[in-house]
Design an enzyme around this catalytic site. Structure first.
Site, PDB file in Angstrom:
ATOM      1  N   GLU A 129      35.662 -60.314  -0.786  1.00 35.75           N
ATOM      2  CA  GLU A 129      35.984 -59.133  -1.594  1.00 35.75           C
ATOM      3  C   GLU A 129      34.756 -58.259  -1.852  1.00 35.75           C
ATOM      4  O   GLU A 129      34.888 -57.147  -2.352  1.00 35.75           O
ATOM      5  CB  GLU A 129      36.576 -59.572  -2.944  1.00 35.75           C
ATOM      6  CG  GLU A 129      37.953 -60.202  -2.883  1.00 35.75           C
ATOM      7  CD  GLU A 129      37.922 -61.701  -2.591  1.00 35.75           C
ATOM      8  OE1 GLU A 129      36.926 -62.190  -2.002  1.00 35.75           O
ATOM      9  OE2 GLU A 129      38.889 -62.386  -2.949  1.00 35.75           O
ATOM     10  N   LYS A 139      34.977 -75.687  -1.077  1.00 36.22           N
ATOM     11  CA  LYS A 139      34.371 -75.008   0.062  1.00 36.22           C
ATOM     12  C   LYS A 139      33.643 -76.025   0.927  1.00 36.22           C
ATOM     13  O   LYS A 139      32.629 -76.583   0.524  1.00 36.22           O
ATOM     14  CB  LYS A 139      33.417 -73.917  -0.383  1.00 36.22           C
ATOM     15  CG  LYS A 139      33.165 -72.949   0.741  1.00 36.22           C
ATOM     16  CD  LYS A 139      32.996 -71.552   0.234  1.00 36.22           C
ATOM     17  CE  LYS A 139      33.259 -70.527   1.289  1.00 36.22           C
ATOM     18  NZ  LYS A 139      32.520 -69.290   1.057  1.00 36.22           N
ATOM     19  N   TRP A 196      37.351 -72.534   3.185  1.00 35.34           N
ATOM     20  CA  TRP A 196      38.058 -72.981   1.986  1.00 35.34           C
ATOM     21  C   TRP A 196      39.139 -74.027   2.245  1.00 35.34           C
ATOM     22  O   TRP A 196      39.868 -73.938   3.220  1.00 35.34           O
ATOM     23  CB  TRP A 196      38.757 -71.802   1.323  1.00 35.34           C
ATOM     24  CG  TRP A 196      37.841 -70.803   0.696  1.00 35.34           C
ATOM     25  CD1 TRP A 196      37.680 -69.510   1.084  1.00 35.34           C
ATOM     26  CD2 TRP A 196      36.987 -70.988  -0.428  1.00 35.34           C
ATOM     27  NE1 TRP A 196      36.772 -68.888   0.255  1.00 35.34           N
ATOM     28  CE2 TRP A 196      36.329 -69.772  -0.675  1.00 35.34           C
ATOM     29  CE3 TRP A 196      36.706 -72.089  -1.270  1.00 35.34           C
ATOM     30  CZ2 TRP A 196      35.416 -69.605  -1.716  1.00 35.34           C
ATOM     31  CZ3 TRP A 196      35.798 -71.908  -2.305  1.00 35.34           C
ATOM     32  CH2 TRP A 196      35.158 -70.690  -2.519  1.00 35.34           C
TER      33      TRP A 196
HETATM   34  P1  AMP Z   1      34.352 -66.222   0.912  1.00 37.61           P
HETATM   35  O1  AMP Z   1      35.162 -65.113   0.363  1.00 37.61           O
HETATM   36  O2  AMP Z   1      35.130 -67.167   1.731  1.00 37.61           O
HETATM   37  O3  AMP Z   1      33.113 -65.744   1.587  1.00 37.61           O
HETATM   38  O4  AMP Z   1      33.856 -67.094  -0.308  1.00 37.61           O
HETATM   39  C1  AMP Z   1      33.173 -66.555  -1.399  1.00 37.61           C
HETATM   40  C2  AMP Z   1      32.865 -67.640  -2.381  1.00 37.61           C
HETATM   41  O5  AMP Z   1      31.963 -68.583  -1.797  1.00 37.61           O
HETATM   42  C3  AMP Z   1      32.187 -67.182  -3.647  1.00 37.61           C
HETATM   43  O6  AMP Z   1      33.085 -66.676  -4.587  1.00 37.61           O
HETATM   44  C4  AMP Z   1      31.521 -68.472  -4.106  1.00 37.61           C
HETATM   45  O7  AMP Z   1      32.448 -69.331  -4.747  1.00 37.61           O
HETATM   46  C5  AMP Z   1      31.109 -69.102  -2.792  1.00 37.61           C
HETATM   47  N1  AMP Z   1      29.728 -68.725  -2.479  1.00 37.61           N
HETATM   48  C6  AMP Z   1      29.299 -67.759  -1.646  1.00 37.61           C
HETATM   49  N2  AMP Z   1      27.948 -67.712  -1.614  1.00 37.61           N
HETATM   50  C7  AMP Z   1      27.509 -68.658  -2.456  1.00 37.61           C
HETATM   51  C8  AMP Z   1      26.216 -69.104  -2.883  1.00 37.61           C
HETATM   52  N3  AMP Z   1      25.090 -68.584  -2.419  1.00 37.61           N
HETATM   53  N4  AMP Z   1      26.174 -70.111  -3.786  1.00 37.61           N
HETATM   54  C9  AMP Z   1      27.291 -70.669  -4.287  1.00 37.61           C
HETATM   55  N5  AMP Z   1      28.533 -70.299  -3.912  1.00 37.61           N
HETATM   56  C10 AMP Z   1      28.644 -69.303  -3.013  1.00 37.61           C
END
Ligand code: AMP
Length: 543
Positions: free
Chosen positions: A330, A442, A447
């Site tokens: 997003e 994750k 996911w």
């Molecule tokens: P996505 O939309 O599949 O890219 O997932 C996004 C989600 O991944 C975020 O809302 C976080 O929960 C997790 N995420 C992404 N980057 C990080 C990070 N550097 N550290 C911890 N969680 C992360």
């Protein structure tokens, strides 16, 4: 009084035209089973314009969705520009999703054509009749003539990419005059149910690309050789490929072979200066890269928390720590980067700097960030101690999902994205994530929906109820653990449960850990208390 500056629409044509003019000799290299295939930006631009002609020849409608089902390759980057620069919308399908999610997404987006790597046809072709709006499957042969290449289906819908390109006329581009026109879309997994679509605009992609060029974010520039290990089907490889075209950086595409050995070889042999991927990738690469000569200036990690110890081991053994970034589908995705502010660098010791690098970082320019009480919405202080839901706002942050009112609750009444991540923020703006309100796991950067997995487990006749929690994993960062309550008098083994799940969920969703318990603990309002389960099984680990 109005400003008197030109109102030029921010469209991807601007990035493309500049690359075509300024960087004709820059290189795009793709790893294939028979070695590296290299094209110059000049040749790539010419092919991309002809690909625009192919989309016309195929009769793809004016803003038709052009899907891809592909690895990271220079051809995939041709689609990244040919679709939006001719007014169409690129839709990168995530090859890791389970079959029914892929068909749901293709139907929801109303994809008209899918450009698929030949090596991925065995995953895609069995679904194609379910994809109701798809009229063509254009095959990009990435198998380099290997004898084990998947058969091409004999079907009039199947076309060959290079054959189409050979006879197509170049497209002039320049059709996009409204910068808020959709350029591309990605779907993201929700806590339950079907994935939700995020639609990027030309304006958001241009501004996001520009942000990646900034010195205090990822600083992609003309002298770089960029290796996006993060998939182009997962949030556009974090926007790195478009940024590389904007900035004139060479790009090395890893293709289908994401083994640590192959990635290390590319880093060392191709003089990669910036490589980006999820921590699982860097965990695998570490023993191969440690002690080898390389030209890396940034190893970017994100998608999951980058363990402090991993970053420190990179600092000791590879010569540079991992630069952590945070974002989500997003948010295009780059929203925060953990670079070291000068005041901190001047006044803090190495241990404290390592702590700083283990945070998710500070917001990029144009991204506003706040933490808020998830229930009341009350804004909380940046005091390094109070935790709240991270909310963001900015020109490359989604304001709504595509045709999906289910997602409306994810946007606050005053227009901020509610990320579902819980964090604390230091007074000088470093975000440290401490939890997640979304019930998702994750694993290796993709996911797993705990709730969907629980529902499948509870579908087993011997199971009374089940709760799935995340447990730490050194390799995958998180893995699911199933806590299962059996019906009175029933018996079931962990292996039998996995056999039940195997045809129902993606293979990588299968829980290694299954614990049979007497009852699932409840909260005061009767919901599953995952907090209690996590505390009870806090010693569990998956390698
Ligand atoms: P996505 O939309 O599949 O890219 O997932 C996004 C989600 O991944 C975020 O809302 C976080 O929960 C997790 N995420 C992404 N980057 C990080 C990070 N550097 N550290 C911890 N969680 C992360």
């Amino acid at each position: 009084m109005q400003g008197l500056m030109q109102d030029v629409p921010l469209s991807l044509d601007i990035i493309f035209n500049r690359a075509e003019q300024l960087w004709p000799t820059k290189r795009l290299a793709t790893a294939t089973p028979s070695g590296l295939e290299v094209v110059t930006f000049g040749a790539w631009a010419e092919r991309t314009r002809r690909l625009g002609g192919v989309l016309d020849d195929l009769g793809v409608s004016e803003d038709g969705r052009v899907a891809t089902f592909a690895w990271n390759t220079a051809r995939h980057l041709e689609l990244y520009f040919a679709a939006p620069c001719t007014g169409r919308v690129l839709h990168t399908l995530n090859i890791r999703l389970f079959a029914n999610q892929i068909t749901y997404i293709a139907n929801h987006a109303e994809d008209e054509v899918v450009f698929a790597d030949r090596s991925l046809l065995p995953l895609l072709w069995p679904l194609i009749d379910e994809c109701k709006t798809v009229r063509h499957v254009v095959v990009m042969d990435d198998t380099a003539g290997r004898p084990d290449a998947p058969e091409l289906p004999s079907d009039p819908r199947v076309l060959d990419y290079e054959e189409l390109l050979a006879t197509a006329s170049p497209h002039p581009f320049g059709v996009v005059t409204d910068e808020s026109t959709a350029a591309s879309m990605c779907y993201t997994s929700g806590t339950t149910g079907d994935p939700k679509g995020v639609v990027y605009s030309h304006r958001s992609v241009v501004l996001h690309s520009l942000s990646i060029l900034l010195a205090d974010t990822l600083a992609v520039g003309e002298r770089d050789v960029v290796l996006p290990v993060v998939p182009m089907f997962h949030v556009n490889a974090w926007g790195l490929c478009q940024a590389a075209v904007m900035g004139g950086a060479d790009v090395v595409f890893p293709g289908a072979d994401l083994s640590p050995e192959a990635i290390t070889r590319l880093i060392v042999d191709e003089g990669v200066t910036l490589a980006a991927g999820v921590p699982t990738i860097w965990m695998g690469v570490l023993p191969h890269l440690a002690g080898r000569p390389h030209k890396l200036r940034r190893v970017v990690g994100g998608g999951s928390a980058v363990p402090r110890s991993l970053s420190e081991t990179y600092r000791a053994e590879v010569g540079l720590p991992i630069l952590q970034a945070w974002g989500m589908t997003e948010t295009s995705p780059l929203a925060t980067v953990a670079f070291t502010r000068s005041e901190r660098a001047a006044s803090t010791g190495e241990e404290a700097l390592a702590d700083l690098r283990a945070t998710q970082g500070i917001p990029s320019p144009l991204v506003e960030l706040r933490i808020a009480d998830p229930e009341s919405g009350e804004r909380l202080p940046w005091d390094g101690a109070t935790s709240g839901e991270v909310q963001v706002r900015g020109p490359w942050i989604a304001r709504q999902y595509y045709n999906d009112p289910r997602g409306d609750a994810q946007f606050s009444a005053d227009g901020w994205l509610r990320t579902g991540d819980v964090g604390v923020v230091s007074p000088d703006g470093y975000v440290r994530l401490v939890d997640r309100t979304k019930d998702l796991i994750k694993s290796g950067g993709e996911w797993i929906s705990s709730v969907d997995l629980e529902n499948e487990i509870m579908g087993h006749p011997a199971v009374a109820e089940a709760a799935v929690i995340a447990v730490p994993s050194e390799r995958w960062m998180e893995r699911p653990m199933a806590c299962v309550v059996l019906e009175e008098g029933q018996e079931l083994t962990a292996d039998e449960l996995r056999a039940w799940l195997a045809p129902r969920v993606a293979k990588w969703w299968l829980p290694e850990l299954v614990e049979f318990i007497d009852a699932v603990p409840r909260t005061s309002v009767g919901k599953f208390s995952k907090k209690d389960l996590r505390a009870r099984f806090s010693d569990r680990r998956v390698p």
